[in-house]
Enzyme design. Structure first.
Site, mmCIF file in Angstrom:
data_model
loop_
_atom_site.group_PDB
_atom_site.id
_atom_site.type_symbol
_atom_site.label_atom_id
_atom_site.label_comp_id
_atom_site.label_asym_id
_atom_site.label_seq_id
_atom_site.Cartn_x
_atom_site.Cartn_y
_atom_site.Cartn_z
ATOM 1 N N CYS A 100 0.834 -1.208 0.000
ATOM 2 C CA CYS A 100 0.000 0.000 0.000
ATOM 3 C C CYS A 100 0.866 1.254 0.000
ATOM 4 O O CYS A 100 1.396 1.643 1.042
ATOM 5 C CB CYS A 100 -0.936 -0.012 1.203
ATOM 6 S SG CYS A 100 -1.971 1.454 1.306
ATOM 7 N N CYS B 30 -0.385 4.071 2.193
ATOM 8 C CA CYS B 30 -0.155 3.838 3.630
ATOM 9 C C CYS B 30 1.316 4.051 3.989
ATOM 10 O O CYS B 30 1.633 4.671 5.002
ATOM 11 C CB CYS B 30 -0.516 2.413 4.035
ATOM 12 S SG CYS B 30 -2.038 1.782 3.364
ATOM 13 N N ASP B 31 2.226 3.508 3.200
ATOM 14 C CA ASP B 31 3.629 3.418 3.615
ATOM 15 C C ASP B 31 4.601 4.295 2.830
ATOM 16 O O ASP B 31 5.772 4.389 3.193
ATOM 17 C CB ASP B 31 4.095 1.952 3.506
ATOM 18 C CG ASP B 31 3.287 1.040 4.420
ATOM 19 O OD1 ASP B 31 2.861 1.515 5.492
ATOM 20 O OD2 ASP B 31 3.072 -0.130 4.073
#
Ligand code: NDP
Length: 315
Positions: free
Chosen positions: A137, A140-141
């Protein structure tokens, strides 16, 4: 001995969609029973910090957030249980759900929030470096790779979108694409090809990763299976996978309409499925956004629709 219980609202799945549905259904006095599945808390328990969920200026640990959502749902009376639903029967009302212990639940309404699972390449190194340089992701990261070198596997719209997103953070983004073209839409292809920070490695496959404490590089093979097949190493700090998601809808696919990839079809801007009183929320019905905040919103909608449906059938 197996048991049979009755509920006005059964919720299957315990990610942000399932828990939010449980909070709303609990507050509406539906006394929901929620089944957590094999991975209580869902995909977010596999990530590190969540920095893009509104309301957490310092970010929040994925596990902690799921525990808080669970407590919040319990506060409003949700009966949250371990275990999976392994069988559903939507041909009779109330609907019948069977748990992995063989117990049966009669449910007037059902909210399916079983999520989806990112596809992996199947390399042993993906497990070895999970959370230490391997991510599924970018939204997300990606932030953890500011000014670093990353690679993303895949050539679809998700991979292109994530490569463009990562190019705003990282110093360099490689795309590892197994074919000699990008499968993504024209507009995404153009954006990728025009982006100076992105280099597309066509006809490449990732074979493995290397590094001491985390990812330091990827083993690549170019033109796999051809006479001029070549193997080489590319130094990178992080590997992102964007090769698609599998919806966790197998248990329902005989009973409910899904698209060709198995994502549950919903009607317009609502979580209504083709079976009345059965709703789908979160990633199991969404192959586009796949964000916790979107899933939470759809869980809210599903519980509100379940409440409305129960009023119409006087239950
Ligand atoms: P896709 O299935 O479209 O693309 C997956 C990509 O991963 C393909 O390039 C595929 O290669 C590659 N791939 C699959 N398995 C492997 C493997 N084992 N090794 C190497 N590469 C692999 O998935 P997406 O998640 O990109 O998109 C899903 C759907 O969502 C699509 O319909 C897409 O259009 C849509 N979407 C739309 C967006 C938007 O409109 N903004 C944003 C994101 C997604 P190959 O081509 O060789 O099969």
């Amino acid at each position: 001995m197996s048991t049979r219980e009755y509920t006005r609202c059964a919720i299957i799945g315990s990610g942000p969609a399932g828990y939010t549905a449980a909070i709303y259904a609990g507050r509406a006095n539906l006394n929901p029973i929620e089944f957590c599945g094999i991975q209580p808390g869902g995909q977010l328990t596999q990530t590190t910090d969540i920095e893009n969920f509104p309301g957490y200026p310092e970010g929040v640990d994925g596990n902690l957030m799921m525990q808080d959502l669970r407590k919040q749902a319990e506060r409003f009376g949700a009966d949250i249980r371990d275990g999976e639903i392994t069988k559903v029967d939507f041909t009779q009302k109330p609907y019948i759900l069977t748990t992995d212990r063989g117990d049966e639940i009669e449910a007037e309404t059902v909210i399916i929030a079983t999520g989806s699972s990112a596809k992996y390449l199947g390399l042993p190194d993906e497990t070895k470096y999970h959370g230490r340089g391997v991510s599924v992701c970018a939204t997300c990261d990606g932030f953890f790779y500011r000014k670093k070198v990353v690679a993303i596997v895949g050539g679809g719209d998700t991979a292109c979108e994530e490569a463009i997103y990562l190019s705003g953070l990282a110093s360099k983004v490689y795309m590892i694409v197994r074919k000699d073209y990008l499968r993504a839409s024209d507009v995404m292809r153009q954006r990728v090809m025009q982006n100076e920070k992105i280099e597309v490695l066509f006809e490449h496959n990732a074979e493995g990763l290397y590094g001491e404490d985390g990812v330091e590089g990827v083993h690549l093979v170019k033109r796999l299976g051809e006479a001029d097949e070549t193997h080489y190493d590319l130094p990178i700090d992080g590997l992102f996978l964007a090769i698609g998601h599998n919806p966790n809808s197998k248990v329902f696919s005989h009973a409910i309409e899904t698209d060709e990839q198995g994502f549950i079809k919903t009607q317009g801007n609502t979580p209504k499925t083709n079976v009345e009183g059965v709703f789908a929320a979160g990633d199991v019905a969404d192959n586009t956004y796949r964000q916790a905040v979107v899933a939470a919103g759809s869980g809210c909608k599903a519980a509100m629709e379940a409440d409305r449906y129960l009023i119409t059938i006087n239950k």
